[in-house]
Design an enzyme around this catalytic site. Structure first.
Site, PDB file in Angstrom:
ATOM      1  CB  CYS A   1      -0.910  -0.011   1.222  1.00  0.00           C
ATOM      2  SG  CYS A   1      -1.809   1.535   1.468  1.00  0.00           S
TER       3      CYS A   1
ATOM      4  CB  CYS B   1       1.058   1.263   4.398  1.00  0.00           C
ATOM      5  SG  CYS B   1      -0.650   0.709   4.611  1.00  0.00           S
TER       6      CYS B   1
END
Length: 466
Positions: free
Chosen positions: A386, A389
């Site tokens: 991600c 993230c």
């Protein structure tokens, strides 16, 4: 019979077919169909053939005569035959050759090869860098943009400034009024908040783009690998477009150029400041990636630039469909959930530091069961692939360093793949990353409500609950 001219690979071809002129936006676009005939047969030049016609020349404006002599027709026929004998371009090989070339060199090569049959896709954000590079080549160039009807006022003002600064006319493409009307009447003005943005983007962006590209042999985009590491990490500088068709129709009929694929966002902005070009005023208000007004907002500290787009959706949904052929997200999500390595491009796990505890499924289940914990915990629910993230990794690692020895434990739990249903049902996961706090005396974790992921904001949340 009417005649027209088209500059192709820096060479002018006389077209005697009335079908040779088409429209893209409000600007006349010249087709590649050249009817040359003593036997009323039509010959069409293929993409590969066109690239090899007299390379290296700058485009020149040539006015076609109102009547074409038999000698001129014979000359064109001769050039068609010569071009037909040449092999098509190997774009994988060309991409490898240009992998370490500068954006200016790549742009010059694109304009040299395609002349008037290529256009820059301008979105009203930092794509102005593409226009500046095109101007610096000294070659003629074209620019088109998709007006979805829902752009910010600042973006429209920016379009006007760019046109005046460069002395150009942007070729605007608009969505089909009937399709927009049907969508709004059926599902309302803001249906994308409830069922995803893909349908609205398909009507307002993808289909208008498809129409625009059908009149081209190639297009130039501002895609960069660092815009979305999870979905754009493998973008080549030039490729056969995997999603759209060009003027010839069919697979392989459109070439896609990405001159800034290997350029970092910060370097793009250094270039824009150095060249003193117009920029969208929304950038000064915290907007980085700019799209339609209802679907775009400023990014906050610790957020990745694409997180300002379609913020209510999960990371894997943050593409509108214009560049779906470059998305590698499916491969990312197939990465295993055991161990600490994500298979996406060999990228190692994130949040790797001695001050962050890597929680297993049983470990976080134990935290859930405890009603009286010896120490409070803050835990990030994440996926290594991600980009959002990845964007908060530095601040979360710093948070762990600050909290070391304070009595607050810092943890992480990989919540994608097989663990995602559990995280959604038990840990309040909605999108990555999600941050939750386990107090000392509470049976349920408390979800961090803000999207500001800087250290001070996270500390304020923890200190209010510890």
């Amino acid at each position: 019979m009417a005649s027209a001219t088209a500059s192709i690979a820096s060479h002018t071809i006389v077209c005697r077919d009335r079908r040779a002129t088409t429209q893209i936006g409000a600007v006349r676009h010249l087709n590649l169909v050249s009817t040359i005939s003593q036997s009323n047969s039509t010959r069409r030049l293929t993409v590969g053939q066109l690239h090899a016609v007299e390379p290296g020349k700058r485009a020149e404006a040539v006015v076609a005569p109102t009547a074409v002599s038999s000698g001129a027709v014979a000359e064109v026929e001769k050039k068609v035959e010569e071009a037909s004998a040449l092999p098509p371009v190997n774009y994988e090989k060309l991409a490898a050759q240009l992998e370490y070339a500068s954006p200016l060199e790549i742009m010059d090569k694109a304009l040299e090869m395609f002349g008037d049959e290529i256009a820059i896709a301008f979105s009203g954000a930092e794509d102005v860098a593409l226009i500046e590079y095109a101007k610096l080549t000294g070659r003629p160039f074209r620019v088109f943009s998709l007006d979805t009807g829902r752009l910010d006022p600042e973006t429209y003002e920016f379009f006007d400034k760019v046109e005046k600064h460069y002395g150009i006319r942007i070729e605007y493409m608009f969505p089909d009024a009937g399709e927009v009307q049907a969508l709004v009447r059926t599902k309302g003005l803001f249906s994308f908040y409830e069922d995803g943005h893909q349908e609205c983007c398909r009507v307002r962006k993808v289909r208008p783009l498809r129409r625009a590209l059908k009149g081209l042999q190639a297009w130039i985009t501002g895609q960069r690998k660092d815009q979305s590491p999870g979905t754009r990490a493998s973008i080549p500088v030039v490729q056969v477009d995997p999603s759209f068709e060009g003027i010839g129709g069919g697979a392989g009929s459109l070439i896609k150029w990405n001159p800034v694929a290997n350029v970092d966002g910060k370097d793009i902005w250094n270039f824009l400041r150095t060249m003193d070009v117009p920029v969208n005023s929304l950038h000064s208000k915290g907007y980085v990636s700019i799209g339609c007004q209802p679907c775009t907002r400023p990014v906050l500290p610790g957020q990745h630039e694409r997180e300002g787009r379609w913020w209510w959706e999960d990371a894997k949904a943050k593409e509108c469909g214009l560049h779906k052929g470059n998305i590698s997200q499916d491969e990312a999500e197939k990465a295993g959930t055991n161990g600490s390595v994500s298979t996406l491009n060999g990228t190692a796990d994130i949040f790797e530091t001695k001050n962050i505890v890597n929680l297993s499924r049983s470990g976080i289940e134990n935290l859930l069961k405890l009603e009286n914990r010896a120490e409070p915990w803050i835990v990030v629910l994440y996926a290594p692939w991600c980009p959002f993230c990845q964007g908060m990794e530095a601040s979360y690692v710093e948070l762990a360093d600050v909290l070391s020895g304070s009595g607050v434990k810092v943890g992480k739990f990989r919540a994608d793949g097989d663990q995602k249903p559990f995280a959604q049902n038990e840990l309040q996961l909605r999108s990555f990353p999600t941050i939750i706090f386990f107090p000392k005396h509470a049976s349920r974790p408390i979800k961090y409500p803000s999207e500001q992921r800087d250290v001070n904001s996270l500390l304020a949340f923890i200190n209010a609950l510890r």
